[in-house]
Design a protein around this motif. Sequence first.
Motif, PDB file in Angstrom:
ATOM      1  N   GLN A 230       0.879  -1.186  -0.097  1.00 29.33           N
ATOM      2  CA  GLN A 230       0.148  -0.242   0.219  1.00 29.33           C
ATOM      3  C   GLN A 230       0.912   1.099  -0.015  1.00 29.33           C
ATOM      4  N   HIS A 231       1.479   1.455  -1.270  1.00 24.98           N
ATOM      5  CA  HIS A 231       2.562   2.430  -1.399  1.00 24.98           C
ATOM      6  C   HIS A 231       1.464   3.795  -1.605  1.00 24.98           C
ATOM      7  N   ALA A 232       1.784   4.915  -1.599  1.00 32.51           N
ATOM      8  CA  ALA A 232       0.968   6.143  -1.872  1.00 32.51           C
ATOM      9  C   ALA A 232       0.178   5.972  -3.236  1.00 32.51           C
ATOM     10  N   PRO A 318       7.909   7.405  -7.709  1.00 37.40           N
ATOM     11  CA  PRO A 318       7.501   5.970  -7.639  1.00 37.40           C
ATOM     12  C   PRO A 318       8.452   4.953  -7.853  1.00 37.40           C
ATOM     13  N   CYS A 319       8.322   3.813  -7.077  1.00 37.30           N
ATOM     14  CA  CYS A 319       9.144   2.611  -7.308  1.00 37.30           C
ATOM     15  C   CYS A 319       8.402   1.804  -8.492  1.00 37.30           C
ATOM     16  N   ILE A 320       9.368   0.972  -8.855  1.00 37.77           N
ATOM     17  CA  ILE A 320       9.000  -0.064 -10.009  1.00 37.77           C
ATOM     18  C   ILE A 320       7.436  -0.488  -9.954  1.00 37.77           C
ATOM     19  N   MET A 321       7.016  -0.992  -8.800  1.00 42.48           N
ATOM     20  CA  MET A 321       5.806  -1.428  -8.581  1.00 42.48           C
ATOM     21  C   MET A 321       4.760  -0.333  -8.851  1.00 42.48           C
ATOM     22  N   CYS A 322       4.820   0.745  -8.180  1.00 42.71           N
ATOM     23  CA  CYS A 322       3.995   1.840  -8.539  1.00 42.71           C
ATOM     24  C   CYS A 322       4.134   2.305  -9.980  1.00 42.71           C
ATOM     25  N   ALA A 323       5.227   2.709 -10.639  1.00 37.39           N
ATOM     26  CA  ALA A 323       5.312   2.903 -11.858  1.00 37.39           C
ATOM     27  C   ALA A 323       4.503   1.997 -12.763  1.00 37.39           C
TER      28      ALA A 323
HETATM   29 ZN   LIG Z   1       5.811   2.243  -4.764  1.00 39.80          ZN
END
Ligand SMILES: [Zn+2]
Length: 369
Positions: A230-232, A318-323
């Motif tokens: 649950q990243h932003a 953003p990190c890879i997952m969020c991107a």
């Molecule tokens: Zn993230």
Amino acid sequence: MEEEPCHKKPKFDDSLGDYKVIENYIEYIHTATNNVKAVVSDDLRDHVETITMYGGNIKQRKDISKTIKLLNEKLPLTSFQHLKRVRNETVLVCPTDSVKEKSIQEYVCKFVPELTDLFENFIEVAVPKHPVKLKKQHAVFNKIWSCNFHPDVYLEKLTSNNFFSEKELQTHKFYMTLNLEIALWYFKTSNLDVVTEDVFACLNVAIVVDPSIDSIVAVGIDNSSSHPIQHATMVSIDNVAKTQKGGAWIDRAKETDGSYIHNGVDKKLLNYLLKKFPVIKIGAKKYLSKTDLIDDEKTTSDGPYLCTNYYVYVLREPCIMCAMALVHSRAKRVFFCFERPETGALKSKLKLHTVSSLNHHYEVFTGFV
Ligand SMILES: [Zn+2]
């Protein structure tokens, strides 16, 4: 008397002991005069990557067009359409690494015997490996080897220092500072009186905006201490899904007023934002889910698929997952404020949005601080 705007980048000073640094960032972003910049793919940079090709020097100029015609037929430079085949008396034959024969002479004899006697000699020439995409590149690339080039007006503007108009820039800055306002709200409601640099760096916030109605569709605040993914950004996308009768995580609609229009934003945060910024609009356009459409036997979809045509403002890169989630959810533009040198996937570690094999691409902008 009003204070002079501070154009010095705010530095985190734990000794301030309150929210001052976050407030300084807000002021800095509003008063800075620079435009935000697009993060573009590496093939738009000035640096020229070259490969080596064999060039044949023609004995007589009159044979040049015949030679080019034959070479284009028998040895087309399929992957190098951006290169002009001839420069002065030198005609490009093939990349040096494609010659498996003992010599280039033998290679030419084998594949284009008609040309064997037309060449004076062969030389190795370095030529630009990738197509020219920008005017400024053309000037550099052309010095190395003549290149075909068709200017792209949009790309020229995207890579300039004034992509956004002053009005647009103010809007982007407003939403980015709203992320900081939400961070402030979060710390205040968490009864955290002292915000250190470490605490601040752990918090991420994302706002999703529908630019067609200039309205906030959803807000996400990092919750990864309770739930690892649950990243932003992930939370904000899930909250967008809630405005479309979807969403997988906490059902805030049940907690608040059940309105599908406003459930992309936490009710308490919503009240805070509307009180502090009476001008902002919050809510998605009226949307019918796919289920509704089928139930009603309607044939068209009135709403977006997740973040289609939406802008996402996120405090930290953003990190890879969020991107990747932003790719899947079809975001149109992503703006971020702080780079993340260790994990950032839109500038620092890689530029995921420029990977050509992905089936959706959004634009990325940064440079707020
Ligand atoms: Zn993230």
